[in-house]
Enzyme design. Structure first.
Site, PDB file in Angstrom:
ATOM      1  CG  ASP A   1     -55.829 -38.787  14.371  1.00 54.43           C
ATOM      2  OD1 ASP A   1     -55.059 -37.712  14.062  1.00 54.43           O
ATOM      3  OD2 ASP A   1     -55.528 -39.877  13.566  1.00 54.43           O
TER       4      ASP A   1
ATOM      5  CB  CYS B   1     -50.738 -35.233   7.999  1.00 60.77           C
ATOM      6  SG  CYS B   1     -51.088 -37.155   8.472  1.00 60.77           S
TER       7      CYS B   1
HETATM    8  C1  RUB Z   1     -53.523 -39.237   9.887  1.00 69.56           C
HETATM    9  C2  RUB Z   1     -53.992 -37.980  10.626  1.00 69.56           C
HETATM   10  C3  RUB Z   1     -54.505 -37.185  10.178  1.00 69.56           C
HETATM   11  C4  RUB Z   1     -55.676 -37.070  10.594  1.00 69.56           C
HETATM   12  C5  RUB Z   1     -57.072 -36.857   9.922  1.00 69.56           C
HETATM   13  O1  RUB Z   1     -52.108 -39.933  10.900  1.00 69.56           O
HETATM   14  O2  RUB Z   1     -52.821 -37.190  11.269  1.00 69.56           O
HETATM   15  O3  RUB Z   1     -54.349 -35.523   9.639  1.00 69.56           O
HETATM   16  O4  RUB Z   1     -56.146 -38.495  11.140  1.00 69.56           O
HETATM   17  O5  RUB Z   1     -57.194 -37.301   8.838  1.00 69.56           O
HETATM   18  P1  RUB Z   1     -52.162 -41.394  10.386  1.00 69.56           P
HETATM   19  P2  RUB Z   1     -58.967 -37.800   8.002  1.00 69.56           P
HETATM   20  O6  RUB Z   1     -51.636 -41.437   8.864  1.00 69.56           O
HETATM   21  O7  RUB Z   1     -50.963 -41.560  11.409  1.00 69.56           O
HETATM   22  O8  RUB Z   1     -53.180 -42.370  10.703  1.00 69.56           O
HETATM   23  O9  RUB Z   1     -59.066 -35.790   7.853  1.00 69.56           O
HETATM   24  O10 RUB Z   1     -58.648 -38.336   6.859  1.00 69.56           O
HETATM   25  O11 RUB Z   1     -60.255 -38.166   8.922  1.00 69.56           O
END
Ligand code: RUB
Length: 328
Positions: free
Chosen positions: A204, A135
């Site tokens: 998340d 991701c």
């Molecule tokens: C984003 C996702 C990321 C986490 C952590 O999912 O799963 O791995 O949110 O991101 P989506 P960060 O694209 O559905 O929002 O470290 O940037 O907080």
């Protein structure tokens, strides 16, 4: 009802979070804090604290309703709202500046936390490591990019992350930072795992028992990493830890539109076919070697310590809420 209408910008930010123009748990949290700040700055309603509170609570509920899984969103909203939930003010102006101050300090803390995770987490990567990420996580990228800046030569693999292809953002960011990166289909992970040394992903939500909720597919990657003895690290600021899970509340997994998976004409041509699009999954603590937070590196089982340290008050409220339900 105070009747004061929320500013257009607040609706716009809420919509951008919902439609994923603003995405990633950390960015969502900062955008929500910013939206509360804008709401406070632009308040035009009656000069009574109760009316202002009611107006701000409406903004808070709107923002919290945008996406259900990342706890960083309610954590951010509650952090900012505590300015007026727990204190009395003489004037609305004082309450407005209290909200603005708290929103600013949240945003600053959250940005610094991501940087600090990079500094701390970079030590877990070695020169020559082949690292996989999934991701697009700012916290995970902070670790990888900081390790590379510190002179560690890394080979980075990034999954496409269907159906929304956040992996494309990841490879662009990594290559802009100067790293060599390989984009791979999600389904190739187990095949490639034997050639990898480490996995670094974001989160998340982290639960009280150390389970990590992250983009769908994360738990399969963790499973393959375990099978091949490859270290599996999660990079997550303390705002990703969920006080609600201390009382056993389950994390809601977002189900998104089938239109992210197939086009409308496919649905029209195949009315009998059900399409599901769960956006997140749960990786149990047994599959996680460590969680890198801005407060230090912890084994997932120590998540409760971060929660007690950082969310003492919220946990007390959650426990009171849970027991008052029983007493009623
Ligand atoms: C984003 C996702 C990321 C986490 C952590 O999912 O799963 O791995 O949110 O991101 P989506 P960060 O694209 O559905 O929002 O470290 O940037 O907080």
């Amino acid at each position: 009802m105070s009747g004061a209408k929320l500013p257009e910008e607040v609706y716009k930010i809420a919509e951008d979070i919902k439609t994923m123009r603003i995405r990633g748990a950390g960015r969502i949290a900062r955008a929500a804090a910013k939206a509360l700040m804008i709401a406070a700055e632009k308040y035009q309603g009656p000069r009574s604290i109760d009316a202002f509170r009611e107006y701000m609570e409406a903004a808070a509920s709107l923002l919290k309703s945008t996406r259900p899984t990342a706890v960083s969103l309610p954590n951010a909203v509650n952090y900012v709202m505590r300015a007026i939930r727990e204190r009395e003010y003489e004037t609305v102006e004082d309450a407005i500046s209290a909200i603005i101050k708290r929103a600013e300090s949240f945003i600053e803390y959250s940005k610094k936390a991501t940087q600090r995770i990079g500094e701390i987490g970079s030590r877990l990567l070695q020169n020559g490591d082949r690292v996989l990420t999934h991701c697009n996580s700012s916290a995970a990228l902070s670790v990888i990019i900081e390790a590379w800046r510190r002179g560690k030569d890394l080979e980075v693999y990034a999954t496409e992350t269907r159906p929304k292809f956040q992996g494309h953002i990841t490879v662009t960011k990594l290559s802009e930072a100067g790293l060599t990166v390989t984009l791979v289909p999600d389904s190739s992970v187990r095949y490639l795992m034997k050639k990898l040394d480490k996995v670094v992903v974001g989160a998340d939500t982290v639960t009280a028992n150390g389970a990590v909720i992250n983009k769908i597919g994360t738990s399969q990657i963790a499973l393959a990493a375990k099978e091949h003895n490859v270290n599996f690290f999660v990079a997550a600021e303390s705002i990703k830890f969920s006080p609600h899970t201390v009382i056993g509340e389950l994390v809601k997994i977002e189900e998104r539109s089938p239109l992210e998976v197939v086009p409308q004409d496919y649905l029209d041509r195949n009315p009998g076919i059900v399409i599901r699009n769960p956006a997140f999954d749960v990786t149990p603590p047994e599959y996680i070697d460590a969680i890198i937070t801005e407060l230090g590196v912890i084994p997932p089982q120590a998540s409760i310590m971060i929660l007690v340290e950082e969310y003492r008050r919220e946990i007390r409220d959650e426990l009171l809420r849970a027991t008052s339900d029983i007493e009623e």
